[in-house]
Design an enzyme around this catalytic site. Structure first.
Site, PDB file in Angstrom:
ATOM      1  N   TRP A   1      56.137  -5.758  64.811  1.00 42.17           N
ATOM      2  CA  TRP A   1      56.543  -4.563  64.068  1.00 42.17           C
ATOM      3  C   TRP A   1      56.989  -5.003  62.676  1.00 42.17           C
ATOM      4  O   TRP A   1      57.677  -6.008  62.540  1.00 42.17           O
ATOM      5  CB  TRP A   1      57.682  -3.858  64.809  1.00 42.17           C
ATOM      6  CG  TRP A   1      57.906  -2.454  64.367  1.00 42.17           C
ATOM      7  CD1 TRP A   1      58.874  -2.027  63.522  1.00 42.17           C
ATOM      8  CD2 TRP A   1      57.159  -1.306  64.737  1.00 42.17           C
ATOM      9  NE1 TRP A   1      58.795  -0.679  63.340  1.00 42.17           N
ATOM     10  CE2 TRP A   1      57.732  -0.209  64.083  1.00 42.17           C
ATOM     11  CE3 TRP A   1      56.049  -1.096  65.558  1.00 42.17           C
ATOM     12  CZ2 TRP A   1      57.240   1.085  64.230  1.00 42.17           C
ATOM     13  CZ3 TRP A   1      55.561   0.183  65.699  1.00 42.17           C
ATOM     14  CH2 TRP A   1      56.159   1.254  65.044  1.00 42.17           C
TER      15      TRP A   1
ATOM     16  N   GLU B   1      62.062  -6.796  71.764  1.00 48.76           N
ATOM     17  CA  GLU B   1      61.485  -7.751  72.714  1.00 48.76           C
ATOM     18  C   GLU B   1      61.709  -9.214  72.321  1.00 48.76           C
ATOM     19  O   GLU B   1      61.316 -10.126  73.056  1.00 48.76           O
ATOM     20  CB  GLU B   1      59.983  -7.475  72.883  1.00 48.76           C
ATOM     21  CG  GLU B   1      59.676  -6.174  73.582  1.00 48.76           C
ATOM     22  CD  GLU B   1      59.824  -4.942  72.696  1.00 48.76           C
ATOM     23  OE1 GLU B   1      60.129  -3.854  73.241  1.00 48.76           O
ATOM     24  OE2 GLU B   1      59.661  -5.045  71.460  1.00 48.76           O
TER      25      GLU B   1
ATOM     26  N   CYS C   1      62.321  -7.588  62.052  1.00 51.24           N
ATOM     27  CA  CYS C   1      62.823  -6.740  60.976  1.00 51.24           C
ATOM     28  C   CYS C   1      62.958  -5.316  61.487  1.00 51.24           C
ATOM     29  O   CYS C   1      61.999  -4.737  62.001  1.00 51.24           O
ATOM     30  CB  CYS C   1      61.867  -6.785  59.785  1.00 51.24           C
ATOM     31  SG  CYS C   1      62.348  -5.697  58.437  1.00 51.24           S
ATOM     32  N   VAL C   2      64.162  -4.776  61.350  1.00 55.30           N
ATOM     33  CA  VAL C   2      64.412  -3.388  61.709  1.00 55.30           C
ATOM     34  C   VAL C   2      64.887  -2.684  60.442  1.00 55.30           C
ATOM     35  O   VAL C   2      65.858  -3.113  59.813  1.00 55.30           O
ATOM     36  CB  VAL C   2      65.480  -3.266  62.823  1.00 55.30           C
ATOM     37  CG1 VAL C   2      65.644  -1.808  63.234  1.00 55.30           C
ATOM     38  CG2 VAL C   2      65.110  -4.120  64.022  1.00 55.30           C
ATOM     39  N   ILE C   3      64.174  -1.627  60.061  1.00 56.73           N
ATOM     40  CA  ILE C   3      64.518  -0.863  58.866  1.00 56.73           C
ATOM     41  C   ILE C   3      65.069   0.482  59.311  1.00 56.73           C
ATOM     42  O   ILE C   3      64.453   1.178  60.126  1.00 56.73           O
ATOM     43  CB  ILE C   3      63.288  -0.686  57.957  1.00 56.73           C
ATOM     44  CG1 ILE C   3      62.759  -2.065  57.527  1.00 56.73           C
ATOM     45  CG2 ILE C   3      63.638   0.183  56.746  1.00 56.73           C
ATOM     46  CD1 ILE C   3      61.432  -2.048  56.799  1.00 56.73           C
TER      47      ILE C   3
ATOM     48  N   HIS D   1      67.846   5.117  66.557  1.00 56.82           N
ATOM     49  CA  HIS D   1      67.039   4.025  67.108  1.00 56.82           C
ATOM     50  C   HIS D   1      67.411   2.686  66.465  1.00 56.82           C
ATOM     51  O   HIS D   1      67.513   1.660  67.144  1.00 56.82           O
ATOM     52  CB  HIS D   1      65.552   4.335  66.897  1.00 56.82           C
ATOM     53  CG  HIS D   1      64.635   3.326  67.501  1.00 56.82           C
ATOM     54  ND1 HIS D   1      63.976   2.387  66.736  1.00 56.82           N
ATOM     55  CD2 HIS D   1      64.265   3.099  68.781  1.00 56.82           C
ATOM     56  CE1 HIS D   1      63.234   1.617  67.530  1.00 56.82           C
ATOM     57  NE2 HIS D   1      63.393   2.030  68.768  1.00 56.82           N
TER      58      HIS D   1
ATOM     59  N   PHE E   1      69.132 -16.379  65.326  1.00 55.31           N
ATOM     60  CA  PHE E   1      69.048 -14.961  64.985  1.00 55.31           C
ATOM     61  C   PHE E   1      68.427 -14.803  63.600  1.00 55.31           C
ATOM     62  O   PHE E   1      69.085 -14.998  62.586  1.00 55.31           O
ATOM     63  CB  PHE E   1      70.457 -14.360  65.018  1.00 55.31           C
ATOM     64  CG  PHE E   1      70.517 -12.876  64.858  1.00 55.31           C
ATOM     65  CD1 PHE E   1      70.378 -12.049  65.956  1.00 55.31           C
ATOM     66  CD2 PHE E   1      70.747 -12.300  63.626  1.00 55.31           C
ATOM     67  CE1 PHE E   1      70.463 -10.673  65.828  1.00 55.31           C
ATOM     68  CE2 PHE E   1      70.829 -10.924  63.480  1.00 55.31           C
ATOM     69  CZ  PHE E   1      70.688 -10.109  64.582  1.00 55.31           C
TER      70      PHE E   1
END
Length: 164
Positions: free
Chosen positions: A31, A67, A89-91, A97, A122
């Site tokens: 992702w 995951e 990477c989470v935006i 969410h 991390f």
């Protein structure tokens, strides 16, 4: 320290032990691929720069950042790696969410670090927008992948020094 005050790619090369006899797993989220591949390139190139062999770097993909924990666990249990670097990477979007994923990965990584005899690094970017992610994946704030690789090398060295 806030990333805006420190470049993720700046470090004293003399403070990093040789990685020549170390084996690393790198788990990469699919992702936000533009970001995660840049993080991987940073980590990979830094490991190589410090003496790691190409043959001692295992790259595996997971569908998303959530995951990363499971992928890291599989690498620890099914290979002989000395450390696992997790890159994702989470935006932040318009729903909660973002909070759930970030919290879950953080807790999962902490659990892995206390349950296994190897370090799990991390390397998850948690940003408010795409530009912040780009800035931390080789942009103006350096590359979190570089930082993850240096951390992995130092933690493997620490682990080995305590066993001897």
């Amino acid at each position: 320290m806030a990333t805006s005050l420190k470049n993720l790619s700046d470090y004293n090369i003399a403070d990093v032990p040789s990685a020549a006899e170390m084996k690393f797993g790198i788990v990469v989220s699919e992702w936000n691929t533009e970001i995660t591949e840049a993080l991987y390139e940073g980590a990979y190139n830094t490991l190589i720069k410090h003496g790691a062999s190409e043959d001692n770097i295992i790259k595996k993909y997971v569908p998303g950042s959530f995951e990363l924990t499971a992928g890291a666990k599989y690498l620890a249990e099914m290979t002989d790696v000395d450390a696992v670097i997790c890159l994702g990477c989470v935006i932040q979007g318009d729903t909660p969410h973002f909070d759930f994923v970030c919290h879950g990965v953080t807790q999962g990584m902490t659990l892995l670090n206390v349950q296994y005899p190897i370090p799990f690094i991390f390397g998850l970017l948690t940003t408010l927008n795409q530009q912040q992610a780009l800035d931390r994946a080789g942009g103006k704030h350096g590359n979190k992948g570089d930082e993850g690789a240096v951390t992995a090398i130092k933690m493997v060295h620490l682990n080995r020094s305590l066993k001897n």
